[in-house]
Enzyme design. Structure first.
Site, PDB file in Angstrom:
ATOM      1  N   GLU A   1       0.923  -1.155   0.077  1.00 22.68           N
ATOM      2  CA  GLU A   1      -0.271  -0.022   0.199  1.00 22.68           C
ATOM      3  C   GLU A   1       0.917   1.580  -0.191  1.00 22.68           C
ATOM      4  O   GLU A   1       0.244   2.113  -0.519  1.00 22.68           O
ATOM      5  CB  GLU A   1      -0.758  -0.431   1.229  1.00 22.68           C
TER       6      GLU A   1
ATOM      7  N   HIS B   1     -12.688  -4.448  -2.431  1.00 22.19           N
ATOM      8  CA  HIS B   1     -13.762  -5.462  -2.256  1.00 22.19           C
ATOM      9  C   HIS B   1     -15.817  -4.981  -1.988  1.00 22.19           C
ATOM     10  O   HIS B   1     -16.021  -6.058  -1.569  1.00 22.19           O
ATOM     11  CB  HIS B   1     -13.757  -6.430  -1.432  1.00 22.19           C
TER      12      HIS B   1
END
Length: 159
Positions: free
Chosen positions: A56, A133
């Site tokens: 990230e 998601h």
């Protein structure tokens, strides 16, 4: 009047379920040129051994480092770790404590945090959390890039 270009950066990192397994990151850099035409640049990279948090951070760094002049940036990530560090001022507290956490443990990924601070120096960056998601198109696209990079590394490793 703000003459800085406005850029949106969408990031994602994937460790493929194993912090010591193959991982990758995906970055989409989206901007409009002077004529108002929308452009996108995509970046994807894989790594042999890494963690999701490192992915990230690298995704955010790569996106910011790709900017060749000062910009107003909205950076989107599904990493609460990344977003909280900037929105809740963890970075400044870490620096004041000599890069130690509240329990006096060394801060993980200090080299990457320092690189990210340097990368955002000349930009006006706002960090946004995009829940992963959940069908958010930009997040899902970056997730696909990160997963693809991780899969390529896995295939390369298994040769």
């Amino acid at each position: 009047m703000d003459t800085k270009p406005h850029v949106k950066i969408y990031t994602d990192g994937a460790a493929r379920g194993n912090p010591n397994g193959p991982g990758g990151y995906g970055v989409i850099l989206q901007y409009k040129d002077a004529g108002g035409t929308l452009h996108e640049k995509e970046f994807s990279e894989g790594f042999n051994v890494t963690s999701n948090n490192r992915m990230e951070l690298l995704a955010a760094i790569v996106g910011l480092e790709a900017l060749n002049r000062p910009c107003t940036v909205d950076l989107y990530s599904d990493s609460q770790y990344l977003i909280k560090a900037f929105n809740e001022h963890w970075i400044e507290n870490w620096i004041r404590r000599g890069w130690k956490t509240s329990t006096k443990e060394p801060v993980k990924n200090q080299d990457l945090w320092e690189r990210l601070l340097k990368a955002k120096e000349s930009h006006d960056v706002t960090f946004h959390w995009v829940k992963g998601h959940d069908g958010h198109p930009e997040n899902e696209r970056c997730d696909a890039l990160a997963t693809s990079a991780a899969d390529r590394m896995k295939e390369k490793k298994n040769g």
